[in-house]
Design a protein around this motif. Sequence first.
Motif, PDB file in Angstrom:
ATOM      1  N   GLN A   1      33.153  60.062  38.556  1.00 29.40           N
ATOM      2  CA  GLN A   1      34.088  59.097  39.118  1.00 29.40           C
ATOM      3  C   GLN A   1      33.359  57.902  39.733  1.00 29.40           C
ATOM      4  OE1 GLN A   1      37.346  59.113  38.691  1.00 29.40           O
ATOM      5  NE2 GLN A   1      37.147  61.004  37.512  1.00 29.40           N
ATOM      6  N   ASP A   2      32.232  58.169  40.404  1.00 26.50           N
ATOM      7  CA  ASP A   2      31.450  57.078  40.995  1.00 26.50           C
ATOM      8  C   ASP A   2      30.964  56.119  39.912  1.00 26.50           C
ATOM      9  OD1 ASP A   2      31.799  58.153  43.499  1.00 26.50           O
ATOM     10  OD2 ASP A   2      29.821  59.096  43.583  1.00 26.50           O
ATOM     11  N   MET A   3      30.488  56.663  38.810  1.00 29.29           N
ATOM     12  CA  MET A   3      29.914  55.836  37.750  1.00 29.29           C
ATOM     13  C   MET A   3      30.966  55.037  36.981  1.00 29.29           C
ATOM     14  SD  MET A   3      26.589  55.775  37.356  1.00 29.29           S
ATOM     15  CE  MET A   3      26.407  55.353  35.629  1.00 29.29           C
ATOM     16  N   THR A   4      32.183  55.538  36.929  1.00 30.05           N
ATOM     17  CA  THR A   4      33.205  54.891  36.091  1.00 30.05           C
ATOM     18  C   THR A   4      34.226  54.090  36.884  1.00 30.05           C
ATOM     19  OG1 THR A   4      34.572  56.904  36.126  1.00 30.05           O
ATOM     20  CG2 THR A   4      33.009  56.659  34.306  1.00 30.05           C
ATOM     21  N   ARG A   5      34.162  54.130  38.215  1.00 27.52           N
ATOM     22  CA  ARG A   5      35.204  53.499  39.032  1.00 27.52           C
ATOM     23  C   ARG A   5      35.398  52.032  38.690  1.00 27.52           C
ATOM     24  NH1 ARG A   5      35.349  50.446  43.553  1.00 27.52           N
ATOM     25  NH2 ARG A   5      33.098  50.634  43.903  1.00 27.52           N
ATOM     26  N   VAL A   6      34.325  51.249  38.646  1.00 25.00           N
ATOM     27  CA  VAL A   6      34.497  49.800  38.472  1.00 25.00           C
ATOM     28  C   VAL A   6      34.700  49.398  37.015  1.00 25.00           C
ATOM     29  CG1 VAL A   6      33.289  49.211  40.592  1.00 25.00           C
ATOM     30  CG2 VAL A   6      31.996  49.380  38.455  1.00 25.00           C
ATOM     31  N   ALA A   7      34.704  50.386  36.085  1.00 27.97           N
ATOM     32  CA  ALA A   7      35.082  50.050  34.711  1.00 27.97           C
ATOM     33  C   ALA A   7      36.573  49.732  34.618  1.00 27.97           C
ATOM     34  CB  ALA A   7      34.735  51.207  33.771  1.00 27.97           C
TER      35      ALA A   7
ATOM     36  N   TRP B   1      36.158  39.162  34.666  1.00 27.26           N
ATOM     37  CA  TRP B   1      34.765  39.564  34.524  1.00 27.26           C
ATOM     38  C   TRP B   1      34.121  38.964  33.281  1.00 27.26           C
ATOM     39  CZ3 TRP B   1      31.749  41.194  38.197  1.00 27.26           C
ATOM     40  CH2 TRP B   1      32.330  41.755  39.337  1.00 27.26           C
ATOM     41  N   THR B   2      34.897  38.711  32.231  1.00 28.36           N
ATOM     42  CA  THR B   2      34.338  38.005  31.072  1.00 28.36           C
ATOM     43  C   THR B   2      33.848  36.625  31.499  1.00 28.36           C
ATOM     44  OG1 THR B   2      35.726  39.166  29.462  1.00 28.36           O
ATOM     45  CG2 THR B   2      34.842  37.029  28.793  1.00 28.36           C
ATOM     46  N   GLU B   3      34.656  35.927  32.296  1.00 19.15           N
ATOM     47  CA  GLU B   3      34.267  34.588  32.749  1.00 19.15           C
ATOM     48  C   GLU B   3      33.049  34.655  33.667  1.00 19.15           C
ATOM     49  OE1 GLU B   3      36.166  30.585  34.856  1.00 19.15           O
ATOM     50  OE2 GLU B   3      37.485  32.157  34.060  1.00 19.15           O
TER      51      GLU B   3
ATOM     52  N   GLU C   1      38.768  47.866  42.633  1.00 18.23           N
ATOM     53  CA  GLU C   1      38.912  47.893  41.185  1.00 18.23           C
ATOM     54  C   GLU C   1      40.336  47.544  40.770  1.00 18.23           C
ATOM     55  OE1 GLU C   1      39.340  52.202  42.602  1.00 18.23           O
ATOM     56  OE2 GLU C   1      38.216  50.386  43.109  1.00 18.23           O
ATOM     57  N   THR C   2      41.199  47.240  41.760  1.00 18.35           N
ATOM     58  CA  THR C   2      42.562  46.810  41.494  1.00 18.35           C
ATOM     59  C   THR C   2      42.650  45.299  41.668  1.00 18.35           C
ATOM     60  OG1 THR C   2      43.062  47.368  43.794  1.00 18.35           O
ATOM     61  CG2 THR C   2      43.638  48.999  42.122  1.00 18.35           C
ATOM     62  N   ARG C   3      43.783  44.732  41.302  1.00 19.55           N
ATOM     63  CA  ARG C   3      43.914  43.275  41.351  1.00 19.55           C
ATOM     64  C   ARG C   3      45.293  42.869  41.863  1.00 19.55           C
ATOM     65  NH1 ARG C   3      44.318  42.091  34.846  1.00 19.55           N
ATOM     66  NH2 ARG C   3      43.328  44.111  34.621  1.00 19.55           N
ATOM     67  N   GLY C   4      45.384  41.644  42.338  1.00 19.53           N
ATOM     68  CA  GLY C   4      46.675  41.066  42.662  1.00 19.53           C
ATOM     69  C   GLY C   4      47.091  41.206  44.114  1.00 19.53           C
TER      70      GLY C   4
ATOM     71  N   ILE D   1      27.165  48.542  33.412  1.00 26.31           N
ATOM     72  CA  ILE D   1      26.734  49.933  33.255  1.00 26.31           C
ATOM     73  C   ILE D   1      27.936  50.871  33.308  1.00 26.31           C
ATOM     74  CG2 ILE D   1      25.445  51.805  34.366  1.00 26.31           C
ATOM     75  CD1 ILE D   1      23.398  49.686  35.201  1.00 26.31           C
ATOM     76  N   SER D   2      28.867  50.626  34.229  1.00 26.84           N
ATOM     77  CA  SER D   2      30.055  51.462  34.329  1.00 26.84           C
ATOM     78  C   SER D   2      30.854  51.429  33.032  1.00 26.84           C
ATOM     79  CB  SER D   2      30.924  51.002  35.495  1.00 26.84           C
ATOM     80  OG  SER D   2      32.034  51.849  35.676  1.00 26.84           O
ATOM     81  N   CYS D   3      30.997  50.244  32.448  1.00 24.86           N
ATOM     82  CA  CYS D   3      31.726  50.114  31.183  1.00 24.86           C
ATOM     83  C   CYS D   3      30.996  50.830  30.049  1.00 24.86           C
ATOM     84  CB  CYS D   3      31.917  48.644  30.845  1.00 24.86           C
ATOM     85  SG  CYS D   3      33.053  47.768  31.944  1.00 24.86           S
TER      86      CYS D   3
END
Length: 287
Positions: free
Chosen positions: A214-220, A227-229, A125-128, A192-194
């Motif tokens: 935490q499981d449900m919201t992690r990838v939000a 992700w928009t693209e 869920e992090t970037r870079g 769903i997470s969002c």
Amino acid sequence: MPSGDFQKIGVLGLGLIGGSMAQAAKEADCTVFGLDRDSQVMDKAGAIGIRPMTEEVLPQLDVLLTALYPGATLKEMERLAPHLSQSTLVIDLCGVKMAVVPGMEELSRRYGFPYLGGHPMAGKETRGWDFSQAGLFQGASMILTPGEGFDPALYDKAARFFLSLGFGRITRSNPRSHDRIIALTSQLAHVISCAYIQSPTAEDFSGFSAGSFQDMTRVARLNETMWTELFWDNREFLTQEIRGMAGRLEHYANLLETGDKEGLFDLLQDAREKKEKSDSILRGGKR
């Protein structure tokens, strides 16, 4: 390198996926070249032995991995393709395929290099670059989408290459099937997470949450630009999955509203059994 097929690897884009690919290839004893628009990232990559991927280097590459967003992949490949050797295998790592493969195949025909669609089923869920790591792909599935007439021997070499980077399996698919299934297994999970964390009740979670929250919201905690693209490029299949999920949730609500406790039990039992079956498949059991 264990397979011995590819020695000089280029990576276009040194973010989480590209940076991890570059580091994994380096650990596999490949000579790795990287290119990123961020000069600080290039400095960090250089500090661990990843060399700059200049125009002079491009014709020498055995493999070029593109780890950019779909639109940027096509734009950058228009620029780089004329400098590639016809023996350089180009593999894109985009999270959607139907928006990328036709353009990449056209470039492949125009300039004569072999092209293979790919998608590593790993991430955070992090970037870079700062979050990239050589071990990101350990045990993961690498999806490959060879076009019609793609050289079987070259496909096998690509498969061996990714296994040498730590992938646990190679999954062969085609662009349409890939995008249809990814709409459920990856994209819908993020939607769903969002939507879950956007519930007004979520503002009062402190002291009332455990692992499931935490499981449900992690990838939000996502990269909304990327992700928009991805959502937009796969909107046909993703919309179908969202509508299907909405219908299933409505079924739960109807059972509760109508007092159908037995129906609710049956629905939950069915869900548990399906989850147990999917877990068995992941462990290598039968379908």
